[in-house]
Scaffold this active site. Sequence first.
Site, mmCIF file in Angstrom:
data_model
loop_
_atom_site.group_PDB
_atom_site.id
_atom_site.type_symbol
_atom_site.label_atom_id
_atom_site.label_comp_id
_atom_site.label_asym_id
_atom_site.label_seq_id
_atom_site.Cartn_x
_atom_site.Cartn_y
_atom_site.Cartn_z
ATOM 1 N N LYS A 111 42.297 39.973 30.428
ATOM 2 C CA LYS A 111 42.840 38.755 29.810
ATOM 3 C C LYS A 111 41.801 37.622 29.740
ATOM 4 C CE LYS A 111 46.282 39.260 32.697
ATOM 5 N NZ LYS A 111 46.117 40.707 32.974
ATOM 6 N N ILE A 112 41.125 37.360 30.873
ATOM 7 C CA ILE A 112 40.166 36.240 30.890
ATOM 8 C C ILE A 112 38.895 36.611 30.118
ATOM 9 C CG2 ILE A 112 38.773 34.732 32.362
ATOM 10 C CD1 ILE A 112 40.966 35.115 34.544
ATOM 11 N N THR A 115 33.184 33.310 37.521
ATOM 12 C CA THR A 115 34.463 32.641 37.812
ATOM 13 C C THR A 115 35.457 33.668 38.351
ATOM 14 O OG1 THR A 115 35.183 33.008 35.537
ATOM 15 C CG2 THR A 115 34.240 30.844 36.025
ATOM 16 N N SER A 116 34.947 34.847 38.751
ATOM 17 C CA SER A 116 35.876 35.914 39.126
ATOM 18 C C SER A 116 36.110 35.974 40.636
ATOM 19 C CB SER A 116 35.362 37.242 38.568
ATOM 20 O OG SER A 116 36.447 38.099 38.402
ATOM 21 N N ARG A 117 35.184 36.548 41.383
ATOM 22 C CA ARG A 117 35.271 36.557 42.841
ATOM 23 C C ARG A 117 33.859 36.527 43.423
ATOM 24 N NH1 ARG A 117 39.591 35.049 42.263
ATOM 25 N NH2 ARG A 117 41.575 35.924 42.921
ATOM 26 N N ASP A 163 32.054 29.278 40.063
ATOM 27 C CA ASP A 163 33.336 28.707 40.497
ATOM 28 C C ASP A 163 33.786 29.391 41.780
ATOM 29 O OD1 ASP A 163 35.641 27.025 40.173
ATOM 30 O OD2 ASP A 163 36.771 28.786 39.542
ATOM 31 N N GLU A 186 33.322 30.910 50.245
ATOM 32 C CA GLU A 186 34.289 29.877 49.856
ATOM 33 C C GLU A 186 35.514 29.806 50.765
ATOM 34 O OE1 GLU A 186 35.163 31.450 45.840
ATOM 35 O OE2 GLU A 186 37.237 31.467 46.496
ATOM 36 N N HIS A 208 36.433 26.845 43.101
ATOM 37 C CA HIS A 208 37.468 27.816 42.724
ATOM 38 C C HIS A 208 38.619 27.108 42.001
ATOM 39 C CE1 HIS A 208 39.144 32.032 43.715
ATOM 40 N NE2 HIS A 208 39.677 31.570 42.597
ATOM 41 N N GLN A 209 38.268 26.468 40.903
ATOM 42 C CA GLN A 209 39.260 25.655 40.198
ATOM 43 C C GLN A 209 39.526 26.158 38.786
ATOM 44 O OE1 GLN A 209 36.684 22.106 40.679
ATOM 45 N NE2 GLN A 209 36.984 21.779 38.482
ATOM 46 N N PHE A 214 41.718 28.117 37.856
ATOM 47 C CA PHE A 214 43.175 28.175 37.628
ATOM 48 C C PHE A 214 43.772 26.792 37.394
ATOM 49 C CE2 PHE A 214 45.046 26.093 41.299
ATOM 50 C CZ PHE A 214 43.924 25.936 42.078
HETATM 51 P P1 NAI Z 1 42.619 41.566 34.051
HETATM 52 O O1 NAI Z 1 43.208 42.568 34.980
HETATM 53 O O2 NAI Z 1 43.364 41.160 32.823
HETATM 54 O O3 NAI Z 1 41.172 42.095 33.566
HETATM 55 C C1 NAI Z 1 40.220 42.625 34.432
HETATM 56 C C2 NAI Z 1 39.350 43.556 33.627
HETATM 57 O O4 NAI Z 1 38.279 43.999 34.467
HETATM 58 C C3 NAI Z 1 40.097 44.814 33.143
HETATM 59 O O5 NAI Z 1 39.861 45.008 31.770
HETATM 60 C C4 NAI Z 1 39.499 45.943 33.984
HETATM 61 O O6 NAI Z 1 39.456 47.177 33.308
HETATM 62 C C5 NAI Z 1 38.106 45.390 34.229
HETATM 63 N N1 NAI Z 1 37.407 45.995 35.356
HETATM 64 C C6 NAI Z 1 37.933 46.463 36.518
HETATM 65 N N2 NAI Z 1 36.944 46.928 37.308
HETATM 66 C C7 NAI Z 1 35.784 46.749 36.617
HETATM 67 C C8 NAI Z 1 34.424 47.027 36.898
HETATM 68 N N3 NAI Z 1 34.047 47.590 38.044
HETATM 69 N N4 NAI Z 1 33.497 46.726 35.958
HETATM 70 C C9 NAI Z 1 33.861 46.157 34.779
HETATM 71 N N5 NAI Z 1 35.125 45.869 34.467
HETATM 72 C C10 NAI Z 1 36.079 46.165 35.369
HETATM 73 O O7 NAI Z 1 42.279 40.293 34.950
HETATM 74 P P2 NAI Z 1 42.037 38.787 34.476
HETATM 75 O O8 NAI Z 1 43.335 38.077 34.430
HETATM 76 O O9 NAI Z 1 41.190 38.787 33.280
HETATM 77 O O10 NAI Z 1 41.244 38.202 35.728
HETATM 78 C C11 NAI Z 1 39.949 38.676 36.063
HETATM 79 C C12 NAI Z 1 39.574 38.132 37.409
HETATM 80 O O11 NAI Z 1 39.392 36.719 37.318
HETATM 81 C C13 NAI Z 1 40.625 38.292 38.516
HETATM 82 O O12 NAI Z 1 40.557 39.571 39.115
HETATM 83 C C14 NAI Z 1 40.255 37.221 39.476
HETATM 84 O O13 NAI Z 1 39.338 37.744 40.416
HETATM 85 C C15 NAI Z 1 39.549 36.174 38.615
HETATM 86 N N6 NAI Z 1 40.294 34.924 38.494
HETATM 87 C C16 NAI Z 1 39.679 33.758 38.863
HETATM 88 C C17 NAI Z 1 40.336 32.553 38.757
HETATM 89 C C18 NAI Z 1 39.682 31.266 39.136
HETATM 90 O O14 NAI Z 1 40.397 30.294 39.429
HETATM 91 N N7 NAI Z 1 38.361 31.196 39.169
HETATM 92 C C19 NAI Z 1 41.713 32.481 38.262
HETATM 93 C C20 NAI Z 1 42.257 33.757 37.862
HETATM 94 C C21 NAI Z 1 41.567 34.918 37.995
#
Ligand code: NAI
Length: 329
Positions: free
Chosen positions: A155-156, A232-234, A258, A263, A295-296, A298
Amino acid sequence: MRILFYAAKSYDKESFDVVLAKYPDIEIDYTDHELGPRSAALAMGYDVVCAFVSAKVNSKTLQALAGRGVKAVLMRCAGYNNVDLEKAKELGVAVKIVPGYSPEGVAELAMGLALATSRRLCKSYNRIRENDYSIDGLCGLNFYGKTAGIIGTGKIGAAMCRICLGFGMKVLAYDVYENPALKDRIEYVSLDKLLANSDFISIHCPLTEKNHHMINTETIAKMRDGVILVNTSRGGLIDTTDLIRALKQGKFHGVGLDVYEEEAGNVYENRSCEMNFSSTTSRLLAFPNVVMTSHQGFYTKEALNAIAETTLQNAKDVEKGLRTANDVA
Ligand code: NAI
């Protein structure tokens, strides 16, 4: 239903109290304690608990919750890498998440970080406040016509692809599954090819045991010199020590973070009066081409509202014993 809401901040209360008006049979008590093995004891008498990204939902925490009759952990976030899902399943404690509350909001912050580090916006802001109108050291890079490499196109990541296309960039992507909605507009490649051919790399995949430290000395060496890297992921997706080594060697034009490994325990707290010289965070902050936020990703009005809506719906589903796509355990 009674919910104990951990690590509550004023903005959480504001957004949840508005949506709570629609759920007269749900009662929420807020605590500023973070959920962990000791604070789980506070959940005595509650049906479910609600926690955020940094909560330690490990085996001990889950045992303590289950022992007090808690039926579910409602994570008010998308990531759940701090949750011991196997233990939760074993104990029969449901774990529900908010999978996609505002993917555009996170992607917009990622692009914001990329622009901030590319154009040295934070340094520029500080200079002008000091009546210093010089611009040496602030030279940036154009994004138009360059290549973006997006790791993870869920999604992101998909929202990020659309933003980069809007900037007139060519987009390369790497994912373990290809997103059919994007296939005509971007090019899926191997991780190595993405690293070698991107001017800007943005990480949007979840942290798993397999991809822990996927950005390390070896993978950084495959990147172009002068690349911009944004996470911005982890935090655990990048080996911070290796990143610092490469920053010292001048590998990056800029880095935007982020999220970062240290953190937990820092984000959302005011530590401005503490000395913190030995942390990797303080070392990262010493680089003029690193821009960090707390980590903002969201944290937009739209996202807070969506988080409250989905979390309370998740609570209702627990009450009804319903399992949905938001269940991860
Ligand atoms: P999502 O589940 O919609 O998409 C994740 C994508 O990563 C999927 O297409 C999946 O197939 C892919 N993926 C899984 N393992 C992988 C790998 N080893 N290599 C490459 N691609 C891989 O998740 P969404 O909603 O897009 O969120 C992604 C991440 O963003 C979350 O897991 C979270 O860690 C982080 N996040 C950070 C926020 C923030 O405040 N900075 C807020 C929300 C999410």
